[in-house]
Design a protein around this motif. Structure first.
Motif, PDB file in Angstrom:
ATOM      1  N   LEU A 130       0.835  -1.205   0.000  1.00 45.19           N
ATOM      2  CA  LEU A 130       0.000   0.000   0.000  1.00 45.19           C
ATOM      3  C   LEU A 130       0.867   1.251   0.000  1.00 45.19           C
ATOM      4  O   LEU A 130       0.564   2.230  -0.689  1.00 45.19           O
ATOM      5  N   GLN A 133       2.185   1.856  -3.422  1.00 48.89           N
ATOM      6  CA  GLN A 133       1.126   2.440  -4.249  1.00 48.89           C
ATOM      7  C   GLN A 133       0.992   3.936  -3.979  1.00 48.89           C
ATOM      8  O   GLN A 133       0.865   4.738  -4.898  1.00 48.89           O
ATOM      9  N   PHE A 135       3.263   5.982  -2.786  1.00 49.85           N
ATOM     10  CA  PHE A 135       4.439   6.703  -3.285  1.00 49.85           C
ATOM     11  C   PHE A 135       4.347   6.899  -4.799  1.00 49.85           C
ATOM     12  O   PHE A 135       4.557   7.997  -5.307  1.00 49.85           O
ATOM     13  N   ARG A 137       1.717   6.782  -6.767  1.00 48.65           N
ATOM     14  CA  ARG A 137       0.630   7.672  -7.159  1.00 48.65           C
ATOM     15  C   ARG A 137       0.990   9.131  -6.880  1.00 48.65           C
ATOM     16  O   ARG A 137       0.677  10.006  -7.677  1.00 48.65           O
ATOM     17  N   LYS A 138       1.636   9.391  -5.760  1.00 53.88           N
ATOM     18  CA  LYS A 138       1.903  10.770  -5.367  1.00 53.88           C
ATOM     19  C   LYS A 138       3.089  11.360  -6.122  1.00 53.88           C
ATOM     20  O   LYS A 138       3.016  12.472  -6.651  1.00 53.88           O
ATOM     21  N   ALA A 149      -6.728   9.207  -1.908  1.00 53.15           N
ATOM     22  CA  ALA A 149      -7.494   8.789  -0.726  1.00 53.15           C
ATOM     23  C   ALA A 149      -8.801   8.125  -1.142  1.00 53.15           C
ATOM     24  O   ALA A 149      -9.146   7.037  -0.668  1.00 53.15           O
ATOM     25  N   ALA A 150      -9.526   8.787  -2.058  1.00 55.44           N
ATOM     26  CA  ALA A 150     -10.844   8.263  -2.447  1.00 55.44           C
ATOM     27  C   ALA A 150     -10.703   6.924  -3.163  1.00 55.44           C
ATOM     28  O   ALA A 150     -11.471   5.989  -2.914  1.00 55.44           O
ATOM     29  N   GLU A 151      -9.705   6.831  -4.058  1.00 59.05           N
ATOM     30  CA  GLU A 151      -9.572   5.583  -4.830  1.00 59.05           C
ATOM     31  C   GLU A 151      -9.134   4.407  -3.951  1.00 59.05           C
ATOM     32  O   GLU A 151      -9.472   3.263  -4.227  1.00 59.05           O
ATOM     33  N   LEU A 152      -8.384   4.712  -2.905  1.00 57.51           N
ATOM     34  CA  LEU A 152      -7.915   3.624  -2.047  1.00 57.51           C
ATOM     35  C   LEU A 152      -8.792   3.442  -0.803  1.00 57.51           C
ATOM     36  O   LEU A 152      -8.472   2.652   0.088  1.00 57.51           O
ATOM     37  N   GLY A 153      -9.889   4.205  -0.733  1.00 55.93           N
ATOM     38  CA  GLY A 153     -10.816   4.067   0.399  1.00 55.93           C
ATOM     39  C   GLY A 153     -10.210   4.534   1.708  1.00 55.93           C
ATOM     40  O   GLY A 153     -10.479   3.972   2.766  1.00 55.93           O
ATOM     41  N   LEU A 154      -9.367   5.590   1.629  1.00 56.12           N
ATOM     42  CA  LEU A 154      -8.744   6.132   2.845  1.00 56.12           C
ATOM     43  C   LEU A 154      -9.179   7.579   3.020  1.00 56.12           C
ATOM     44  O   LEU A 154      -9.619   8.220   2.065  1.00 56.12           O
ATOM     45  N   THR A 155      -9.028   8.094   4.221  1.00 54.46           N
ATOM     46  CA  THR A 155      -9.301   9.518   4.412  1.00 54.46           C
ATOM     47  C   THR A 155      -8.070  10.304   3.959  1.00 54.46           C
ATOM     48  O   THR A 155      -6.956   9.755   3.904  1.00 54.46           O
ATOM     49  N   ALA A 158      -5.453  10.251   6.524  1.00 53.55           N
ATOM     50  CA  ALA A 158      -4.735   8.969   6.601  1.00 53.55           C
ATOM     51  C   ALA A 158      -3.661   8.900   5.525  1.00 53.55           C
ATOM     52  O   ALA A 158      -2.537   8.439   5.771  1.00 53.55           O
ATOM     53  N   TYR A 164       3.727  10.972   4.998  1.00 59.95           N
ATOM     54  CA  TYR A 164       4.717  11.570   5.897  1.00 59.95           C
ATOM     55  C   TYR A 164       5.653  10.481   6.433  1.00 59.95           C
ATOM     56  O   TYR A 164       6.872  10.627   6.414  1.00 59.95           O
ATOM     57  N   ARG A 167       7.980   9.224   3.713  1.00 57.64           N
ATOM     58  CA  ARG A 167       9.088  10.166   3.456  1.00 57.64           C
ATOM     59  C   ARG A 167      10.155  10.055   4.534  1.00 57.64           C
ATOM     60  O   ARG A 167      11.354  10.026   4.244  1.00 57.64           O
TER      61      ARG A 167
END
Lengths: 180, 485
Positions: A130, A133, A135, A137-138, A149-155, A158, A164, A167
């Motif tokens: 995860l 993924q 890293f 994506r960002k 967040a939305a695509e992975l079902g996270l806030t 989160a 953070y 990194r």
């Protein structure tokens, strides 16, 4: 999905092959380009460039190295980044005078950068699935935190928290190797 | 944005040696949906997996549909149905851990008869509603997927999702009829596996061409949400049964006054009525034997080995009495004894099958009392029986109760019932039985009364039971022979 016939059709320059590629991959290419080039006109021009480039360089495509979608993604990501850089340079050149030194890299800089990249990807490879993924994506596909967040079902919080920690971990593992 | 973040972001991370696969916006959601549907449908009846797997599946289905709810109307509908399904499923699990479910069942005490046995109508209706909601959710998923293909100008490749809708809809009548057996279940399972596998292929094709999602933002990340959906039912399963491990003891309603000076007592003693039992009966109870002309005692005297694992020691008395209406009838008294150390046990159950043939004699509903001393005072609580017929249509009466938490000595239960002759001129022999059940464990899921266990005649490791079968005799005065059978 098996695109062997489609690849062959493109390599043989058969009529209709390009339309088929367009129908099948345009949504994906738009998905990759959109976060890097938020301007719709820029993104559409880039999409045309990518399709043209795919048509022109299909002979160099090696199915053993990557799937067609991965190869196209790579082309789209690089084309979008190049366009974004050239847009940026254009904006900067109108703002700054000509005393700014040339920013092109010399061979030594390129070699260092390749070494740093190798160390970075080795460290990323040691992350959990995860986190890898997140890293990618960002920092590779430049997706917005809200989209990730939305695509992975996270806030969003989160995702920010995880990024953070990623990194911090990468900084620790690279130990100053990566300077950007 | 910290320094390292800025460096990573602005210096555009170069491509790795192996080109990474593009992000797959559908993979996670569709994976959750496929696994969710699989776990919901799989039934493994060991290690409580029949409870855990559907709970996991329900949570995964909801988590999978949650980010897709803004994609189109089909997915929105599927998400709403999955939410309703998950809520109903969770409520069902919680209810099954409490006596509330038994109460709901008793509101409309009817059974649904399937080819494999009878099931409470209330449970059947709830299972049907759950299956109906699941079918609607899969239907929404089908339409949602179709919408995605149509939006990007491709012909829909969603036959598997459509097949899954038909499959889920077919499960409803199959469950209602109660079809079982590998010959039927085997092919159905095979078809279902093929459909789930094809649904996974659809999601792979969606990813391959990278159809962008319009994912809905979430307020709770998938991990905590999954924990919540799974944690609440698991906690309910683990903790709620402990709160309902005993039945309320409606005691202290009256103070019992045993003994008395009825002349009938002398007559009963002459017939051979055990003196220690007679001395514990009230005058009202003794008056049931008015007109007695015979007596048969079973199980007397009790031996110390008669109380294994909380099962009561039992003495049954059969007393034929003269009767103005039928000429005679027989009064039965079952005396049940629990030692003081059994006080505070979890649940006790008694089943009385007053006639094993069902048609030989007419019997009344048993009436009983549970008596004990606490602080030197005699206490009484009623033992209430209700009629239920089991799968073999054997008419039986069942009572559920708990022993008091404190008792100064032996606890005694006295249960009376009567048998009337169908043909008064004949001597009739018939079988009757008394079964006692005792629950050993404070935890049991789902919440089950001893009468349910006695009715099903399936005793798990947390139950002990013992059955006494006797031969009863209905005969007019002069023909009754207590030594004749």
């Amino acid at each position: 999905m098996d695109y062997t016939k489609l690849i062959q059709a493109m390599q043989d320059r058969r009529p209709g092959a390009m339309e088929e590629v367009q129908t099948a991959f345009t949504p994906m290419l738009r998905y990759i380009i959109a976060p890097i080039l938020p301007d719709t006109r820029d993104a559409e021009e880039c999409l045309s460039d990518v399709l043209l480039q795919a048509w022109n360089t299909i002979a160099s495509y090696d199915p053993a190295r990557a799937s067609l979608s991965t190869w196209l993604t790579h082309l789209a990501r690089n084309a979008a980044l190049n366009r974004r850089r050239s847009n940026q340079r254009r904006r900067e050149s109108t703002a700054l005078d000509e005393t700014v030194p040339d920013s092109r890299e010399d061979p030594e800089q390129s070699f260092l950068k390749a070494e740093q990249a190798q160390a970075l990807w080795a460290a990323v490879g040691r992350l959990r699935w995860l986190d890898q993924q997140l890293f990618l994506r960002k920092y590779y596909y430049y997706q917005l935190t809200a989209q990730i967040a939305a695509e992975l079902g996270l806030t969003v919080r989160a995702v920010e928290g995880r990024l953070y920690r990623i990194r911090r971990r990468l900084q620790r593992e690279l130990g100053g190797v990566y300077h950007g | 944005m910290d320094e390292f973040d800025r460096l990573l972001y602005q210096s555009s991370v170069p491509a790795p040696p192996d080109l990474p696969e593009p992000p797959k916006p559908w993979k996670r959601s569709m994976g959750f949906i496929c696994w969710g549907l699989a776990f919901i449908s799989i039934t493994l009846n060991f290690l409580s997996l029949d409870l855990i797997l559907p709970a996991v599946g329900t949570a995964l289905l909801w988590l999978g549909l949650r980010p897709l709810r803004q994609e189109n109307g089909g997915f929105r509908f599927a998400y709403l149905c999955a939410t309703a399904y998950a809520l109903l499923h969770m409520t069902t699990i919680v209810l099954l851990a409490t006596p509330l479910d038994q109460f709901l069942t008793s509101l409309r005490n009817a059974d649904w008869h399937t080819t494999s046995g009878s099931v409470s109508l209330h449970l059947v209706l709830r299972a049907c509603l759950l299956q109906f909601l699941l079918t609607l959710a899969v239907g929404g998923l089908w339409q949602g997927l179709k919408g995605v293909f149509v939006r990007v100008g491709q012909s829909p490749r969603t036959a598997a999702a459509g097949g899954l809708v038909v499959f889920e809809a077919l499960l409803l009548p199959m469950a209602l009829i109660g079809l079982e057996g590998w010959l039927l279940v085997g092919p159905v399972l095979l078809v279902w596996l093929l459909l789930i596998f094809n649904l996974r292929t659809i999601s792979a094709s969606l990813d391959e061409v990278g159809y962008a999602l319009s994912p809905a933002p979430v307020r709770l990340s998938a991990g905590p949400a999954f924990g919540l959906w799974l944690g609440v039912p698991l906690l309910a399963i683990l903790l709620l049964p402990l709160l309902f491990s005993r039945l309320p003891v409606n005691s202290q309603t009256e103070v019992r006054v045993p003994g008395g000076d009825l002349p009938l007592r002398e007559e009963l003693l002459e017939l051979g009525f055990p003196e220690d039992i007679l001395s514990r009966l009230t005058d009202d109870e003794v008056s049931r034997f008015d007109g007695a002309y015979g007596l048969t005692v079973k199980g007397y005297p009790l031996s110390s080995g008669d109380f294994p694992d909380g099962i009561p020691g039992t003495v049954v008395l059969e007393v034929p009495v003269q009767d103005a209406r039928y000429g005679f009838h027989v009064v039965y008294l079952a005396c049940l004894f629990w030692e003081a150390e059994e006080a505070g046990g979890y649940m006790e159950g008694i089943k009385i099958t007053s006639d094993h043939h069902g048609v030989t004699v007419r019997t009344t509903c048993p009436q009983g009392t549970l008596n004990w001393t606490d602080g030197g005072v005699l206490h009484t609580a009623p033992i209430r029986f209700r009629f239920r017929s089991d799968g073999s249509w054997l008419p039986s009466y069942f009572a559920d109760f708990s022993l008091p938490k404190t008792a100064g000595g032996r606890m005694e239960g006295y249960v009376f019932w009567e048998a009337m002759p169908t043909f008064p001129e004949l001597q009739i022999l018939f079988n009757y039985s008394l079964t006692a059940a005792h629950r050993l464990s404070p935890w049991q899921y789902p919440y089950t009364l001893p009468s349910d266990v006695l009715l099903a005649n399936r005793f798990g490791p947390e139950w002990r039971s013992r059955c006494w079968i006797y031969t009863g005799q209905l005969a007019p005065e002069g023909e009754y022979d207590s030594a004749g059978y």
